[in-house]
Design an enzyme around this catalytic site. Structure first.
Site: not given
Ligand SMILES: *Cc1c(COP(=O)(O)O)cnc(C)c1O
Length: 429
Positions: A136, A214, A239-240, A389
């Site tokens: 990400f 992560d 939140y996912k 996706r």
């Molecule tokens: C969703 C996600 C995030 C989200 O980070 P926030 O700090 O909540 O905005 C970070 N890293 C990955 C790999 C994600 O999928």
């Protein structure tokens, strides 16, 4: 233009199979635990915001009216102060962590920064972080920031991939005595490639580096065993697939043996040994609580537990079995009905190498995504430049949903409905 046929499509191949799979689904009972406000909507966006668990509004109402409204400040001593630890303990079994190894704290981004910088500071003679280009981008920015905070020669090495599969041999090659940290997304956000955590962690350890994972697209979607894999550090989003709600705080994991060796670089009062002494000198507390920084958002924290409890009850092995079956079914259906219209699988072909979402590339992916939401009651999400996706959240997505969604996509594109959609993007895609 008349409205698109929303189905279901019993005359289309695969329908009977989908009905049979739903009928035999051991997780079918969980669907009712989530709110379906609009029956015709097929929501395939487990990746960015999971559906609302039905128990959340009542629970939040109780916290607002009773705990905040009536008990006021007293609630901090009646459960709020330790709630981040309690919710962390609930999440722990989903990721193979033990007691005292997980807390909820801050956002995923901030937690990544804390743990990455703590890892770099623990191995000061090593100046590299290794990651990949499937990560990400926000994580890469954070890793760059952590490297920058070391103030010297630190750098982030981004190993290139083919855009779909993790570049495992090249990552292993990049691990040497210069590397402090290997930091990867366990399930990558776009293609859904699923890393072998044990293998990569071992490779990091063989080079004398720490492994920081992560888990944002893994937790609640695939089984994770941090202890068995030997992982050192991990962060992840709630939140996912956990359905913690918009902006719900993230979790972090630090292996017990490392906790007192690492220092949280964001030294807030919640990480102090005696926060209410209000001593001007910082004295870092022991154990996982030292990775805390400041006051928790109690309302958002409260909302996390409901979805977590459903996943614990379902069991991650059963969740994975269904996720694999959903993915396989979607790939079969898409190969037959979407490939002729320019869709190409942009996720790994092998089910073992995938998390719980599938990406398809299409020349007009953004227009298709918009038209799907506007005219076909299907919500996936779009990832630039050309991916759509589809998140297959096993607790509330069924096989007939997948069958119907594929047929709606096919009809939409066959009828050229996406062609009228412009390319201007909304803020959130
Ligand atoms: C969703 C996600 C995030 C989200 O980070 P926030 O700090 O909540 O905005 C970070 N890293 C990955 C790999 C994600 O999928």
């Amino acid at each position: 233009m008349s409205r698109i046929d929303l189905g279901p499509f019993p005359a289309e191949p695969g329908y009977q199979e989908a009905v049979a799979l739903d009928g035999a689904d051991p997780l079918a009972r969980f669907r009712d635990r989530y709110l379906f406000a609009d029956d015709s909507l097929i929501y395939l966006d487990g990746n960015s915001l999971g559906r609302l668990p039905r128990g959340v509004p009542e629970r939040l109402g109780r916290v607002v009216e009773q705990e905040w409204g009536r008990r006021l400040i007293r609630s901090w001593n009646e459960g709020w102060w330790d709630l981040h630890v309690a919710v962390g303990e609930r999440i722990a079994p989903l990721i193979g962590a033990g007691p005292g190894e997980v807390i909820v704290s801050d956002s995923t981004s901030v937690n990544l920064y804390k743990l990455a910088l703590a890892g770099l500071q623990a191995l000061p003679e090593r100046a590299r972080i290794v990651t990949d280009d499937l990560n990400f981008p926000g994580d890469v920015y954070i890793l760059e920031a952590a490297a920058g905070a070391m103030g010297g020669e630190h750098e982030v090495v981004v190993v290139g991939s083919d855009g779909v599969e993790g570049p495992v041999p090249d990552l292993i090659d990049a691990l040497d005595e210069r590397v402090a940290l290997l930091s990867l997304s366990h399930t990558t956000f776009k293609s859904g490639y699923l890393y072998d955590m044990t293998r990569l962690t071992r490779a990091a350890h063989d080079a004398g580096a720490l492994a920081l994972w992560d888990l944002s697209h893994s937790v609640g979607a695939v089984p994770v065993d941090l202890e068995a894999s030997g992982a050192d550090l991990a962060v992840g989003c709630t939140y996912k697939y956990l359905s913690g709600g918009p902006g719900s705080p993230a979790f972090l994991y630090v292996r017990t043996a490392l906790q007192d060796r690492l220092r949280n670089p964001i030294t807030g009062w919640w990480g102090h040994r005696a926060p209410f002494q209000f001593d001007l000198r910082f004295d870092q507390t022991a154990g996982i609580r030292r990775f805390h920084t400041g006051t928790m958002p109690i309302l958002s924290l409260t909302a996390i537990e409901e979805g977590v409890s459903h996943l614990l009850e379902a069991g991650m092995e059963t969740v994975r079995e269904k996720s694999v079956a959903l993915g396989r079914f979607m790939v079969e259906q898409a190969a037959e009905f979407l490939t002729p219209f320019g869709f190409r699988l942009a996720s790994p072909a092998s089910v073992e190498a995938r998390g719980s979402h599938l990406a398809y590339s299409h020349a007009r992916a953004w227009a298709v995504t918009r038209a799907l939401a506007a005219e076909a009651e299907v919500i996936p999400d779009f990832r630039t430049p050309d991916s759509i996706r589809f998140g297959l959240a096993p607790l509330y997505v069924g096989f007939v949903d997948v069958h119907t969604a594929v047929q709606r996509v096919r009809r939409l594109v066959e009828e050229g409905r996406h062609l009228a959609c412009g390319e201007e993007r909304s803020t959130v895609t």
